[in-house]
Design an enzyme around this catalytic site. Structure first.
Site, PDB file in Angstrom:
ATOM      1  N   SER A   1     -13.865  26.456  41.811  1.00  0.00           N
ATOM      2  CA  SER A   1     -12.528  26.106  42.291  1.00  0.00           C
ATOM      3  C   SER A   1     -12.251  24.605  42.267  1.00  0.00           C
ATOM      4  O   SER A   1     -11.108  24.192  42.351  1.00  0.00           O
ATOM      5  CB  SER A   1     -12.311  26.658  43.711  1.00  0.00           C
ATOM      6  OG  SER A   1     -13.096  25.941  44.633  1.00  0.00           O
TER       7      SER A   1
ATOM      8  N   LYS B   1     -12.466  22.134  49.794  1.00  0.00           N
ATOM      9  CA  LYS B   1     -11.160  21.923  49.151  1.00  0.00           C
ATOM     10  C   LYS B   1     -10.585  20.567  49.552  1.00  0.00           C
ATOM     11  O   LYS B   1     -11.070  19.922  50.476  1.00  0.00           O
ATOM     12  CB  LYS B   1     -10.172  23.018  49.608  1.00  0.00           C
ATOM     13  CG  LYS B   1     -10.505  24.451  49.177  1.00  0.00           C
ATOM     14  CD  LYS B   1     -10.256  24.697  47.716  1.00  0.00           C
ATOM     15  CE  LYS B   1     -10.506  26.159  47.344  1.00  0.00           C
ATOM     16  NZ  LYS B   1     -11.901  26.575  47.675  1.00  0.00           N
TER      17      LYS B   1
END
Lengths: 205, 205
Positions: B125, B162
């Site tokens: 990701s 993230k």
DNA sequence: TTATATACTGTAAAAATATACAGTATAAAT
DNA sequence: ATTTATACTGTATATTTTTACAGTATATAA
């Protein structure tokens, strides 16, 4: 901690350098030789002063029985300080003091293989390998490289970090970015020096 | 590297322990006392064997002139060993011993900011930020994070790495891969725990 | 002017240390 | 049955090393 006189500081540094170099402490006579004293008693007196001020401890009666209690500089700290070298356009990435941008406190054995210095990456030619500009690639000095290794190669005065692929006299230096093209070298016509290979990478966020 | 006999291994360990404890190497006699030998020649012979096999070097004629070339264990490392924690799907990345995959010898101050552990990256990701699967991200435990920081956040039992963006009660956790979508959390409805933020990254090639 | 601290030289002896030599013992290999 | 490798003991000595003692010189402080 009490202040050291100029000479005491020299003696302490001498002990630390010797310890770093050989792995064991110097004798009085060796300190004398290093610093130009002509009597072992000169070293003895300074060592006693250093002990009294808490910088070293001396195991009485033992040869070379000196141990550093408090290092005077960040010198010989806990870990090694690995040098960072810029990917200079001209010349090879040498460990000469003037080429060292800074040092990073870390262990040369932190990766699976040991390394000798960090190379600071310039440009985007390896970006698809997740290697960004200003990343520090850990380089092990060796000429023992295999096809597929990420290597540091010097061509003329240009140093580059690329994937290595060699067939006979045909050397390919392959980037990881579709906007860059593979460098092809015919080793019969041009020399190429393998400076080392990458064993790891670090990046500061 | 050649194998050591049982006794040679004991002698090498003895030298390393002594060195760790006192800061200087032992004499033959001291090795004998430690290991129960009754003749200094017993220690001498083992030391010679260790030298021949490349584990130590002996400065001839110097007292205590032993230096370790290759430590038999990772033993007597000076620097810290930073823990590596897998990005476990359930629960937060704790430093409990059972969650530590391994330890890496490196200094917690090697990056611009200090860190507490390495988090092993799972998935793709963050690949456009040059963060690959199995990269180790250095995490500093803190809740003091700003928009744009790369953070470790726990949502329910899910831990994720993230980019952080928060406006009032609206939290966005933004990936760096166009195939992944931003996680949006309304903090009035769901809790989110900031475990820490990334201060660096290392990768083994 | 007289201490007092720093910074040595020069010498010497006692103690620590490395190291060579001559053996002994044991298990495994040939 | 004999060699070979490992693993020591025991002794002796040359060398290294610590460390004490007696001085010299210089700068600074009282």
């Amino acid at each position: 901690m009490k202040e050291l006189t100029k000479q005491q500081s020299k003696v302490l540094a001498c002990v630390e350098v010797y310890l770093n170099k050989t792995g064991f402490p110097p004798t009085r006579a060796e300190i004398c030789k290093e610093l130009g004293f002509k009597s072992p008693n000169a070293a003895e007196m300074h060592l006693r002063a250093l002990e009294k001020k808490g910088y070293i401890s001396i195991q009485s009666g033992s040869s070379r029985g000196i141990s550093i209690v408090k290092s005077q500089q960040s010198f010989e700290k806990n870990g090694a300080q690995m040098p960072v070298i810029g990917l200079v356009a001209a010349g090879s990435p040498t460990l000469a003091e003037e080429n060292i941008e800074k040092r990073i406190p870390c262990d040369p054995s932190m990766f699976s293989d040991s390394f000798d210095y960090f190379l600071k990456v310039k440009g985007l030619s390896m970006i698809d390998a997740g290697i960004h500009e200003d990343d520090l690639v850990a380089i092990k000095k060796t000429t023992d490289v295999k096809n597929g290794d990420l290597v540091v190669v010097r061509l003329e005065d240009e140093v580059t970090l690329k994937y290595f692929k060699k067939n006979n006299h045909n050397l390919e230096l392959i980037p990881a970015n579709k906007d860059f093209s593979t460098i092809e070298v015919d080793l019969r016509e041009q020399e190429a020096f393998v400076e080392g290979k990458s064993v790891g990478l670090i990046r500061t966020h």
